[in-house]
Design a protein around this motif. Structure first.
Motif, short mmCIF file in Angstrom:
data_model
loop_
_atom_site.label_atom_id
_atom_site.label_comp_id
_atom_site.label_asym_id
_atom_site.label_seq_id
_atom_site.Cartn_x
_atom_site.Cartn_y
_atom_site.Cartn_z
N TYR A 35 4.00 -3.69 9.31
CA TYR A 35 3.60 -4.48 8.14
C TYR A 35 3.80 -3.68 6.86
O TYR A 35 4.35 -4.19 5.87
N LEU A 36 3.38 -2.43 6.87
CA LEU A 36 3.53 -1.58 5.68
C LEU A 36 5.00 -1.30 5.37
O LEU A 36 5.40 -1.26 4.20
N ILE A 37 5.80 -1.13 6.42
CA ILE A 37 7.23 -0.92 6.22
C ILE A 37 7.86 -2.14 5.56
O ILE A 37 8.70 -2.01 4.65
N LEU A 82 5.73 -3.81 -5.45
CA LEU A 82 5.34 -3.76 -6.86
C LEU A 82 3.89 -4.19 -7.07
O LEU A 82 3.25 -3.78 -8.03
N ASN A 83 3.38 -5.01 -6.14
CA ASN A 83 2.03 -5.56 -6.32
C ASN A 83 1.19 -5.48 -5.05
O ASN A 83 0.27 -6.27 -4.88
N PHE A 84 1.50 -4.52 -4.18
CA PHE A 84 0.80 -4.48 -2.89
C PHE A 84 -0.70 -4.27 -3.04
O PHE A 84 -1.49 -4.73 -2.22
N ILE A 90 -14.11 -4.44 0.25
CA ILE A 90 -14.68 -4.86 -1.04
C ILE A 90 -13.66 -4.69 -2.16
O ILE A 90 -13.52 -5.57 -3.02
N ILE A 91 -12.94 -3.56 -2.17
CA ILE A 91 -11.90 -3.35 -3.18
C ILE A 91 -10.86 -4.46 -3.09
O ILE A 91 -10.40 -4.99 -4.11
N GLY A 92 -10.49 -4.81 -1.86
CA GLY A 92 -9.51 -5.88 -1.67
C GLY A 92 -9.97 -7.20 -2.23
O GLY A 92 -9.22 -7.91 -2.91
N PHE A 93 -11.23 -7.54 -1.98
CA PHE A 93 -11.76 -8.81 -2.50
C PHE A 93 -11.83 -8.80 -4.03
O PHE A 93 -11.54 -9.81 -4.68
N LEU A 94 -12.20 -7.66 -4.60
CA LEU A 94 -12.40 -7.58 -6.05
C LEU A 94 -11.09 -7.42 -6.82
O LEU A 94 -10.92 -8.00 -7.89
N LYS A 105 -2.56 -15.26 -6.29
CA LYS A 105 -1.15 -15.52 -6.00
C LYS A 105 -0.55 -14.54 -5.00
O LYS A 105 0.52 -14.80 -4.44
N TYR A 106 -1.26 -13.43 -4.74
CA TYR A 106 -0.77 -12.44 -3.77
C TYR A 106 -1.55 -12.53 -2.45
O TYR A 106 -1.33 -11.71 -1.57
N ASN A 107 -2.42 -13.51 -2.32
CA ASN A 107 -3.26 -13.64 -1.15
C ASN A 107 -2.83 -14.79 -0.23
O ASN A 107 -3.62 -15.24 0.60
N TYR A 108 -1.62 -15.25 -0.39
CA TYR A 108 -1.11 -16.32 0.49
C TYR A 108 -0.51 -15.72 1.74
O TYR A 108 -0.03 -14.60 1.73
#
Length: 215
Positions: free
Chosen positions: A136-138, A147-149, A203-207, A212-215
């Protein structure tokens, strides 16, 4: 000395679960909302595990072994959904089958004494999730997503899974294989620190994530 820390793990999970619920408006699809569901599933498991012996008179290994089976199956399915390459998605399906087989073989191996952790299945599950996470990371780093990971809730969730499970696995194996006496104080401290790091990632991920990057 640190035994009390284990009881505070539930509060870490509750905090990330509440933040996840409050962040639902920017978690548009079922795949993103599934992350919140997994956190609340872990909260319910902690509560049931805490009272299981009191309710049934049995040790709570049954609860945590089932949670291990359900959670790793969910992680593999989540990573399959995140992967875009066909061969990687096929590998995820094969990994899920392999993990299920390992779990039931582990059950048969311990059928005379189910009051123990399924360490081998746990280790196999971690290895399979680690491989899929690397794929997945690759994919991220070889695409425009690089650019927006950091704005994707999925990146932070996968990171949280790895932060907890990868360091915890050799700790469990050391206790199991080398017959090291389990010090409850050290065990609780390790569990608390790894849970703190994992839920911090959630928590960092949610905040920090953006819809638009969570699809």
């Amino acid at each position: 000395m640190f035994e009390f820390l284990r009881s505070y793990i539930i509060y870490l999970a509750l905090l990330s679960g509440i933040v996840g619920v409050l962040s639902l408006p920017k978690l548009p699809g079922n795949k993103a909302k599934f992350l919140v569901l997994l956190i609340w599933f872990s909260i319910i498991t902690e509560i049931v595990g805490y009272y299981f012996t009191q309710w049934t008179g049995l040790l709570n290994f049954y609860v945590y072994n089932f949670y291990m089976f359900a959670s790793f199956s969910a992680y593999i399915l989540l990573l399959r959904a995140l992967l875009t390459k066909y061969k990687d998605r096929i590998a995820a399906v094969l990994f899920l089958i392999l993990f299920i087989i390992s779990y039931f073989l582990n059950s048969l191996y311990f059928k005379e004494d189910m009051n123990r952790s399924f360490t081998y299945s746990f280790a196999i599950g971690v290895l399979l999730v680690l491989i899929l996470s690397c794929l997945y990371l690759i994919e991220i780093f070889n695409s425009e997503k690089i650019l927006n990971f950091k704005k994707s809730v999925f990146f932070w969730y996968v990171l949280g899974i790895l932060v907890f499970h990868v360091p915890f696995t050799p700790f469990m194996l050391a206790i199991n294989w080398f017959l090291i006496k389990q010090d409850e104080s050290i065990f609780s401290l390790v569990l608390f620190i790894l849970n703190f790091l994992a839920h911090s990632c959630f928590i960092i991920g949610f905040l920090w994530s953006e819809k638009k990057y969570n699809y």
